[in-house]
Design an enzyme around this catalytic site. Structure first.
Site, mmCIF file in Angstrom:
data_model
loop_
_atom_site.group_PDB
_atom_site.id
_atom_site.type_symbol
_atom_site.label_atom_id
_atom_site.label_comp_id
_atom_site.label_asym_id
_atom_site.label_seq_id
_atom_site.Cartn_x
_atom_site.Cartn_y
_atom_site.Cartn_z
ATOM 1 N N HIS A 70 50.737 31.951 40.162
ATOM 2 C CA HIS A 70 51.670 31.821 39.029
ATOM 3 C C HIS A 70 52.965 31.155 39.495
ATOM 4 O O HIS A 70 53.578 31.574 40.484
ATOM 5 C CB HIS A 70 51.945 33.199 38.408
ATOM 6 C CG HIS A 70 50.755 33.728 37.658
ATOM 7 N ND1 HIS A 70 50.308 35.009 37.774
ATOM 8 C CD2 HIS A 70 49.915 33.096 36.793
ATOM 9 C CE1 HIS A 70 49.236 35.169 37.000
ATOM 10 N NE2 HIS A 70 48.981 34.021 36.394
ATOM 11 N N GLU A 73 56.493 32.966 40.295
ATOM 12 C CA GLU A 73 56.524 34.098 41.223
ATOM 13 C C GLU A 73 56.874 33.598 42.634
ATOM 14 O O GLU A 73 56.057 33.617 43.552
ATOM 15 C CB GLU A 73 55.178 34.843 41.143
ATOM 16 C CG GLU A 73 54.944 35.380 39.732
ATOM 17 C CD GLU A 73 53.533 35.883 39.435
ATOM 18 O OE1 GLU A 73 52.710 36.006 40.361
ATOM 19 O OE2 GLU A 73 53.248 36.157 38.248
ATOM 20 N N ARG A 128 54.647 29.793 34.023
ATOM 21 C CA ARG A 128 53.632 30.611 34.699
ATOM 22 C C ARG A 128 52.321 29.843 34.950
ATOM 23 O O ARG A 128 51.697 29.978 35.996
ATOM 24 C CB ARG A 128 53.346 31.830 33.800
ATOM 25 C CG ARG A 128 52.099 32.645 34.126
ATOM 26 C CD ARG A 128 52.032 33.848 33.191
ATOM 27 N NE ARG A 128 50.762 34.554 33.203
ATOM 28 C CZ ARG A 128 50.507 35.670 33.896
ATOM 29 N NH1 ARG A 128 51.431 36.187 34.680
ATOM 30 N NH2 ARG A 128 49.339 36.266 33.809
ATOM 31 N N HIS A 198 51.042 38.074 44.166
ATOM 32 C CA HIS A 198 51.808 37.857 42.937
ATOM 33 C C HIS A 198 53.127 38.625 43.033
ATOM 34 O O HIS A 198 53.401 39.302 44.009
ATOM 35 C CB HIS A 198 51.017 38.398 41.724
ATOM 36 C CG HIS A 198 49.800 37.616 41.351
ATOM 37 N ND1 HIS A 198 49.722 36.848 40.216
ATOM 38 C CD2 HIS A 198 48.593 37.493 41.958
ATOM 39 C CE1 HIS A 198 48.530 36.278 40.136
ATOM 40 N NE2 HIS A 198 47.816 36.653 41.191
ATOM 41 N N GLU A 272 51.321 42.864 44.005
ATOM 42 C CA GLU A 272 52.468 42.543 43.146
ATOM 43 C C GLU A 272 53.694 42.934 43.955
ATOM 44 O O GLU A 272 54.003 44.121 44.096
ATOM 45 C CB GLU A 272 52.434 43.364 41.842
ATOM 46 C CG GLU A 272 51.241 43.072 40.948
ATOM 47 C CD GLU A 272 51.452 41.893 40.015
ATOM 48 O OE1 GLU A 272 52.501 41.216 40.107
ATOM 49 O OE2 GLU A 272 50.565 41.648 39.193
HETATM 50 N N1 ING Z 1 50.142 40.077 37.325
HETATM 51 C C1 ING Z 1 48.714 39.874 37.245
HETATM 52 C C2 ING Z 1 48.392 38.963 36.055
HETATM 53 O O1 ING Z 1 47.699 37.975 36.260
HETATM 54 C C3 ING Z 1 46.488 41.012 37.299
HETATM 55 C C4 ING Z 1 47.955 41.174 37.117
HETATM 56 C C5 ING Z 1 45.900 41.238 38.525
HETATM 57 C C6 ING Z 1 45.672 40.650 36.235
HETATM 58 C C7 ING Z 1 44.535 41.087 38.712
HETATM 59 C C8 ING Z 1 44.298 40.472 36.409
HETATM 60 C C9 ING Z 1 43.744 40.691 37.641
HETATM 61 O O2 ING Z 1 48.811 39.240 34.928
HETATM 62 C C10 ING Z 1 51.055 39.084 37.432
HETATM 63 N N2 ING Z 1 52.340 39.428 37.668
HETATM 64 O O3 ING Z 1 50.744 37.937 37.351
HETATM 65 ZN ZN ZN Z 2 51.155 36.553 38.837
#
Ligand code: ING
Ligand code: ZN
Length: 309
Positions: A70, A73, A128, A198, A272
């Site tokens: 993303h 981030e 994003r 992330h 995260e």
């Molecule tokens: N969080 C992830 C996102 O893509 C996630 C959370 C992890 C979703 C694993 C699906 C699988 O939304 C962020 N901050 O991007």
């Molecule tokens: Zn992310």
């Protein structure tokens, strides 16, 4: 030279600076790093994977790690650079790193969504998604963490190209996702772990996110995640929560960790990183060093577990 001009491990580097760093760090450390381009992004930028490890005539077991899926981030992208620097500077002195790189290779994709990252530096800091055109819409890009073939677009993702969680026109419609999925499929027999970085929320997630069903290896993954979170906390007291994605953050289909896990990569984790929302995606540069230091401990903990299993 691990510090090419304009590059700093405690700053958020631009794509141009990261690209120069990738070239320089790999050519200066040929005994530990080899580099390959796994394809180009939508806008034509080269996606480089660094293979870090002691050279061997036979294929070693490996770990794959990506940063910057993303665009906004930024701490994620900073972490992969930090990891490479630490691997080079502690190989031969730190016993854990030395043993890891002697026995395994770590594939690092320092920046996954390069087009999006460049866009966050030049135009919109909160972007994003990827930057691909979508037919029938003037909106741009798909969410590269909703575009994998794992319960694709069934939950926590949008079929609307204007959404920030647009799942894309098909699984792997985004060339960046396709390039990485092809690489992992190609090296499937050696890849024992998949780590994707992330931010933010301070979580250590593992499958599944596309369903509330528990993964076959749930207990082991939970134990590894908790061990990694404990060692991370030991440095600066940063608290992480561990658990399967769906129950711990939100249900979301098409994520890379679920896809890798269903492909057969048992140790599949999504980090995260900091923080929990005070600065969010705009984490100050003063937090790059402590965040990367504590995250190194967690990544090395997971790597040691993988190495033993
Ligand atoms: N969080 C992830 C996102 O893509 C996630 C959370 C992890 C979703 C694993 C699906 C699988 O939304 C962020 N901050 O991007
Ligand atoms: Zn992310």
């Amino acid at each position: 030279d691990i510090n090419p001009r304009a590059h700093s491990y405690t700053k958020y580097n631009t794509w141009d600076t990261i690209q120069a760093w990738i070239a320089s760090i790999s050519s200066s450390n040929p005994e530990l790093i080899s580099r390959q381009v796994i394809g180009n992004t939508y806008e034509g930028r080269p996606m480089n994977v660094l293979k870090i490890g002691r050279k061997s005539s036979s294929t070693k077991p490996s770990i794959f790690m990506d940063c910057g899926i993303h665009a906004r981030e930024w701490i994620s992208t900073a972490f992969c650079q930090w990891f490479v620097k630490e691997a080079l500077s502690t190989y031969g002195t730190d016993s854990e790193m030395t043993s890891l790189l002697n026995q395994m290779d770590v594939y690092v994709l320092p920046i996954f969504n390069i087009d999006g990252y460049d866009y966050t530096h030049k135009t919109n800091r909160m972007w994003r998604k990827t930057r691909s055109a979508q037919s029938g819409s003037s909106c741009i890009g798909a969410d590269p963490n909703r575009n994998w073939n794992a319960g694709w677009c069934t939950t926590g993702a949008s079929p609307n190209p204007c959404s920030d969680t647009f799942c894309g026109s098909a699984p792997e419609s985004e060339i960046e996702v396709k390039n990485v999925a092809d690489f992992i499929r190609r090296n499937k027999s050696s890849i024992k772990a998949y780590l994707t970085i992330h931010s933010y929320s301070q979580l250590l997630l593992f499958p599944y996110s596309y369903t509330f069903a528990l993964a076959e290896h749930h207990n082991e993954l939970m134990a590894v995640a908790k061990g990694a979170s404990n060692v991370l906390r030991s440095l600066y007291g940063t608290e992480y929560t561990s658990g399967p994605g769906a129950a711990t953050i939100y249900p979301a289909a098409g994520g890379s960790d679920d896809w890798a896990y269903d492909l057969g990569v048992k140790y599949s984790f999504t980090f995260e990183l900091r923080d929990t929302g005070r600065y969010g995606f705009l984490l100050p540069e003063s937090q790059i060093k402590p965040t990367c230091e504590e995250t190194m401990l967690a990544v090395k903990y997971i790597a040691s577990h993988v190495q033993k299993n």
